[in-house]
Design an enzyme around this catalytic site. Structure first.
Site, mmCIF file in Angstrom:
data_model
loop_
_atom_site.group_PDB
_atom_site.id
_atom_site.type_symbol
_atom_site.label_atom_id
_atom_site.label_comp_id
_atom_site.label_asym_id
_atom_site.label_seq_id
_atom_site.Cartn_x
_atom_site.Cartn_y
_atom_site.Cartn_z
ATOM 1 N N SER A 58 0.828 -1.208 0.000
ATOM 2 C CA SER A 58 0.000 0.000 0.000
ATOM 3 C C SER A 58 0.859 1.253 0.000
ATOM 4 C CB SER A 58 -0.904 0.002 1.231
ATOM 5 O OG SER A 58 -0.156 0.439 2.353
ATOM 6 N N LYS A 59 0.183 2.377 -0.220
ATOM 7 C CA LYS A 59 0.841 3.677 -0.229
ATOM 8 C C LYS A 59 1.649 3.882 1.042
ATOM 9 C CE LYS A 59 -2.559 6.322 -2.761
ATOM 10 N NZ LYS A 59 -3.343 7.505 -2.889
ATOM 11 N N ARG A 60 1.069 3.475 2.142
ATOM 12 C CA ARG A 60 1.695 3.740 3.443
ATOM 13 C C ARG A 60 2.937 2.880 3.678
ATOM 14 N NH1 ARG A 60 -2.987 2.471 4.699
ATOM 15 N NH2 ARG A 60 -4.046 3.832 3.252
#
Ligand code: GLU
Length: 505
Positions: free
Chosen positions: A261-263
């Site tokens: 994910s982005k995070r």
């Protein structure tokens, strides 16, 4: 055989995820291998998710990566326009065709109506689905009278057009990676295809565009597999030949637990976006491969192997080699774990393979960040000497700063371990020997200094590392005589005196 035409079709909703880059890469490899076309289509029908700057970001990312589109936004081509918002007027006729032929119906349910249905279902621990079993109880052109429908449409009441799945039909998607995937239509929701504001949804626009752009193969992420049965049905409804589908495995977190994910990137120390991105609303900055000092070829090579391999041990492959070796048949079905160590390894390999001329501007930019300007000849020499130690472009400064500026501090631990009483006197003697060689010669200096070390029975590790501490500031770096040769004998002597003054005042 039909000409191979593939498209990468991102929605401009933010920066491009590295998984999207891999999807584009696989499309590119497949197209080039088959002498086909690689198209960039921007899917911007969902205006609520539109993010300014995202489209320009996508284009810039592919320019940096060196993946060239043959047609599309920013390039043009005979199937344009390639931005769906600019194609808006053409979709209505297709929605009308589906309505007229019993494949779709108007639905007038309000958001509140739908919400109430969902809550009702939830109370019975069920999920509401708009389908053959519920349609009749909803507000649509199947349940209302012809006059009522007509009156609503004429009064300009808002509506959506929904796809009408035939009840209890097994729908099979032929997937080039997964084989046949079959699902029963009773499990599927009558998806919205078109809205009264004249905008198609993703599903309708995607199918119409793939057909009218003569796309032969749809190669996209696994997250679109659940939409594929609807797409297959739409092709059938229009009487069009469907393209071939290939749904790519997900990119997973390094531990394999879920989608990357982005995070994850900034948390785990690697970028998930090709270029740095500043969110236009929050101002939050997410790191990019380019700004983190990756070479684009390394990113391409690493991504190619996340979900595919050539069936041999070969790992280093440039774009041309990938084009030759790539095959959809050898794409894996299971998710591919992102591997930071491997990414680092690839980048290191590509820095070694890059010519000194190519690295020159990149490394010059790193020096400039530290206020250092130098002539190209000297910089190239340092690049040749030091690039093998660099994994990422910004590391160049950490590894080489002492070639450009004298150290100001001396690693206290190294000093404690290596610098002995008498070191200063020995360094001065050795310096005199080095200065006596005119013109300076590395091999000769090495010989004289080694003789001195042996004659005085000095501890080799201690004395040579002290020398190094004086020149570098730490017990690191390439051969001492390489350093002297690069920075010059005069500068070496100054550094030795300064180190003595600081360490042994
Ligand atoms: N617009 C979709 C996306 O953002 C494209 C999916 C497809 O390739 O069909 O990924």
């Amino acid at each position: 055989m039909k000409k191979v035409r593939v498209r990468f079709a991102p929605s401009p909703t933010g920066p491009l995820h590295i998984g999207g880059v891999r999807t584009a890469l696989y499309n590119y490899l497949f197209a080039k291998q088959n002498g086909g076309d690689f198209i960039l289509r921007i899917e911007d029908t969902d205006q609520t998710r539109f993010v300014p700057g995202a489209e320009a970001y996508i284009i810039e990312a592919f320019q940096w990566l060196g993946l060239k589109f043959d047609e599309g936004v920013g390039i043009g081509g005979q199937y344009g326009p390639y931005r769906q918002s600019e194609r808006k007027p053409m979709y209505k006729q297709y929605a009308d065709y589906l309505l007229e032929n019993g494949w779709a119906y108007y639905a007038f349910d309000t958001a509140a109506d739908l919400d109430a249905k969902r809550k009702e279902a939830e109370a019975q621990k069920k999920t509401f689905q708009y389908d053959a079993t519920t349609r009749d109880g909803m507000c649509n052109s199947l349940s209302l009278s012809v006059e009522d429908v007509k009156a609503r449409l004429e009064s300009g009441a808002p509506y959506v057009v929904r796809f009408k799945y035939p009840a209890d039909l097994d729908i099979t998607v032929h997937d080039l990676i997964r084989g046949d995937v079959t699902i029963n239509s009773n499990l599927l929701d009558d998806k919205v295809l078109y809205k009264s504001d004249g905008m198609p949804t993703y599903h309708l626009a995607n199918i119409v565009d793939d057909h009218t752009m003569e796309v032969s193969h749809v190669i996209r992420g696994e997250e679109w597999l659940p939409s594929a049965p609807l797409h297959v049905m739409l092709y059938k409804a229009f009487g069009w030949e469907a393209p071939q589908f290939a749904h790519l495995p997900l990119l997973l977190k390094p531990d394999g637990n879920g989608k990357l994910s982005k995070r994850d990137g900034d948390r785990l120390g690697f970028p998930v976006f090709p270029l740095q991105w500043t969110d236009p609303k929050s101002g939050d900055v997410s790191s990019g491969y380019r700004e983190s000092g990756y070479l684009p070829e390394a990113v391409i090579n690493m991504l190619a192997l996340l979900g595919w391999n050539p069936g041999t041990e070969q790992e280093i492959m440039d774009l041309d080699t990938l084009v030759k070796l790539f095959s959809i048949d050898s794409i894996s079905k299971s998710g591919a774990k992102f591997n930071l160590e491997k990414a680092r390894w690839f980048n290191h390999q590509y820095i070694q393979m890059a010519s000194d001329d190519r690295l020159l501007p990149m490394f010059a930019a790193e020096l400039a960040k530290h206020g250092v300007q130098t002539d190209d000849g000297y910089l190239k020499r340092i690049i040749a000497l030091m690039k093998e130690r660099v994994h990422f472009i910004p590391e160049f400064w950490e590894q080489t700063s002492y070639f450009f500026v004298a150290p100001e501090e001396y690693d206290p631990q190294a000093v404690k371990k290596r610098w002995k009483p008498g070191t200063a006197a020995h360094l001065r003697e050795m310096m005199a020997l080095v200065e006596s060689i005119k013109p300076f010669d590395k091999a000769k200096a090495d010989e004289l200094v080694m003789d001195y070390v042996h004659q005085h029975e000095l501890n080799m590790g201690a004395i040579m590392n002290s020398y190094r501490i004086a020149l570098v500031g730490a017990a690191k770096g390439p051969g001492i005589f390489e350093i002297i040769d690069a920075i010059g004998v005069g500068e070496t002597a100054r550094r030795v005196e300064r180190a003595i003054a600081v360490i042994e005042p």
